[in-house]
Design a protein around this motif. Structure first.
Motif, short mmCIF file in Angstrom:
data_model
loop_
_atom_site.label_atom_id
_atom_site.label_comp_id
_atom_site.label_asym_id
_atom_site.label_seq_id
_atom_site.Cartn_x
_atom_site.Cartn_y
_atom_site.Cartn_z
N TYR A 198 0.83 -1.20 0.00
CA TYR A 198 0.00 0.00 0.00
C TYR A 198 0.87 1.26 0.00
CZ TYR A 198 -3.81 3.07 1.46
OH TYR A 198 -4.74 4.06 1.53
N SER A 199 1.95 1.20 0.76
CA SER A 199 2.80 2.39 0.89
C SER A 199 4.14 2.17 0.19
CB SER A 199 3.05 2.66 2.38
OG SER A 199 4.25 3.33 2.54
N LYS A 200 4.63 3.24 -0.40
CA LYS A 200 5.92 3.16 -1.11
C LYS A 200 7.09 3.03 -0.13
CE LYS A 200 4.97 5.23 -5.59
NZ LYS A 200 3.53 5.14 -5.57
N GLU A 201 6.79 3.25 1.16
CA GLU A 201 7.89 3.14 2.15
C GLU A 201 8.35 1.70 2.36
OE1 GLU A 201 6.44 5.09 5.69
OE2 GLU A 201 5.95 6.79 4.38
N LYS A 202 7.44 0.78 2.12
CA LYS A 202 7.81 -0.63 2.34
C LYS A 202 8.85 -1.06 1.30
CE LYS A 202 6.89 -5.07 3.44
NZ LYS A 202 6.92 -5.69 4.74
N GLN A 203 9.94 -1.60 1.78
CA GLN A 203 11.03 -2.00 0.89
C GLN A 203 11.05 -3.53 0.72
OE1 GLN A 203 13.21 0.14 -0.66
NE2 GLN A 203 11.78 1.68 0.15
N PRO A 204 11.42 -4.00 -0.48
CA PRO A 204 11.57 -5.46 -0.65
C PRO A 204 12.70 -5.98 0.25
CG PRO A 204 11.66 -4.30 -2.77
CD PRO A 204 11.73 -3.25 -1.71
N TYR A 205 12.63 -7.24 0.60
CA TYR A 205 13.60 -7.80 1.55
C TYR A 205 14.09 -9.16 1.06
CZ TYR A 205 9.10 -9.82 2.75
OH TYR A 205 7.86 -10.43 2.65
N TRP A 206 15.41 -9.32 1.06
CA TRP A 206 16.00 -10.60 0.65
C TRP A 206 15.68 -11.66 1.69
CZ3 TRP A 206 17.70 -11.05 -4.10
CH2 TRP A 206 18.28 -9.96 -4.76
N HIS A 207 15.32 -12.84 1.21
CA HIS A 207 15.03 -13.94 2.14
C HIS A 207 15.07 -15.28 1.41
CE1 HIS A 207 11.16 -13.02 0.20
NE2 HIS A 207 10.81 -14.27 0.45
N ARG A 208 15.10 -16.33 2.20
CA ARG A 208 14.77 -17.68 1.75
C ARG A 208 13.44 -17.95 2.44
NH1 ARG A 208 19.67 -20.47 -0.10
NH2 ARG A 208 21.57 -19.45 0.64
N ASN A 213 24.44 -11.56 6.45
CA ASN A 213 24.28 -10.27 7.14
C ASN A 213 23.03 -9.54 6.65
OD1 ASN A 213 26.46 -10.40 8.89
ND2 ASN A 213 27.89 -9.57 7.38
N VAL A 214 22.81 -9.60 5.34
CA VAL A 214 21.66 -8.89 4.75
C VAL A 214 20.35 -9.59 5.11
CG1 VAL A 214 20.56 -8.30 2.55
CG2 VAL A 214 22.98 -7.79 2.90
N HIS A 274 23.75 -4.24 8.51
CA HIS A 274 23.21 -4.43 7.16
C HIS A 274 21.69 -4.38 7.19
CE1 HIS A 274 26.87 -5.34 4.90
NE2 HIS A 274 27.33 -5.76 6.09
N ARG A 275 21.11 -4.13 6.02
CA ARG A 275 19.66 -4.04 5.90
C ARG A 275 19.18 -5.05 4.86
NH1 ARG A 275 19.28 -3.05 9.96
NH2 ARG A 275 19.35 -1.12 11.09
N GLN A 276 17.97 -5.56 5.05
CA GLN A 276 17.45 -6.62 4.16
C GLN A 276 17.18 -6.13 2.74
OE1 GLN A 276 14.14 -8.28 6.48
NE2 GLN A 276 14.77 -10.28 5.76
N ASN A 277 17.16 -4.82 2.56
CA ASN A 277 16.85 -4.31 1.21
C ASN A 277 18.10 -3.81 0.48
OD1 ASN A 277 17.32 -2.06 2.74
ND2 ASN A 277 15.72 -0.81 1.80
N GLU A 278 19.29 -4.12 1.01
CA GLU A 278 20.51 -3.73 0.30
C GLU A 278 20.65 -4.49 -1.02
OE1 GLU A 278 23.14 -3.63 4.28
OE2 GLU A 278 24.16 -4.37 2.49
#
Ligand SMILES: O=C(O)CCC(=O)C(=O)O
Length: 262
Positions: A106-116, A167-168, A175-179
């Protein structure tokens, strides 16, 4: 490179123009109705929790007033064409685990996040790493609108994380999940294409490059004790519905994994 070899080496493969426009129209018609109902019922969570997906589109609650449509949906998503294609690529018996629909937050603030995928389960990361080679959990993505919607790290389905990836993924050591991560590939899809990728590959969505997204993911796999326990029988065809399902392969195996259905 054929699809089997590409998946083996890179953890994903694309089947271009796999579905006919009519198949996509029929799937879209049903998915839109389900998604509308879900949005009405989850309006607050959608905004407050910045949701990017919903799951269990085959849940009977979405078919209370159109029960026949549930059978139609089970048939559309498990078409003979798709089940045969997966048989040829993977040469294992697949079971149907669930469905998910991915959309933009809904909001552009939400960033994609690397994951398994299993990192959000209670299964310890070390156990996941140890079992990686024995598991095959897949997303079969059916984009209902064009998207540059998923980014993944080819080959990360055959190995565990580099130090940076770890780390991501876990946001360690500042580190941040959206790097950005090295070696990533952004997948571009048109309606009609199918993307098959490992649920345990390192991946993230992409929201910014897509004005709107609507990607139906079928979650399928080879049975494995670590994931079987997450199979929810409510999303499977019941005995009566099974009589009207043309290609029962995936659903038969799912139902065998549920103790009461044996
Ligand atoms: O398409 C997306 O937004 C993310 C996909 C994803 O995270 C997944 O399939 O698990």
């Amino acid at each position: 490179m054929n699809a089997s070899k590409q998946f083996e080496a890179q953890g994903y493969t694309i089947l271009p123009k796999f579905f006919e426009p009519e198949e996509i129209n029929q799937i879209t018609h049903i998915v839109d109705r389900i998604f509308n109902q879900w949005q009405e019922e989850n309006h607050h969570a959608l905004i407050e929790q910045q949701l990017i997906n919903m799951h269990s589109l085959t849940h009977p609650n979405y078919f209370e007033e159109c029960r026949h449509e549930r059978i139609q949906f089970f048939n559309l998503i498990a078409s003979a064409k798709l089940t045969r294609a997966l048989e040829q690529i993977f040469k294992v018996d697949m079971y149907f685990h669930n469905t998910q629909l991915f959309f933009n937050p809904y909001s552009k603030e939400k960033q994609p996040y690397w994951h398994r995928d299993l990192q959000y389960s209670p299964i310890d990361d070390a156990v996941q790493a140890a079992e990686q080679h024995n598991m095959l959990s897949l997303h079969v993505r059916i984009p209902l609108v064009a998207e540059k919607g998923v980014e993944l790290i080819p080959d990360s389905h055959t190995r565990w994380d580099t130090e940076l990836e770890r780390n991501v993924r876990f946001e360690l050591n500042d580190h941040r999940q959206n790097e950005a991560l090295p070696g990533s590939v952004l997948i571009e899809l048109e309606p009609g294409d199918a993307l098959i990728f490992s649920a345990q590959i390192i991946h993230r969505g992409n929201y910014a490059l897509n004005p709107g997204r609507k990607a139906l993911d079928l979650c399928l796999g080879k049975p494995h004790p670590l994931v079987e326990s997450f199979l929810d029988p409510i999303g499977l065809p019941n005995d009566e519905e099974m009589k009207y399902i043309c290609d029962r392969t995936w659903y038969d195996l799912s139902r065998k994994l549920i103790p009461d259905h044996n």
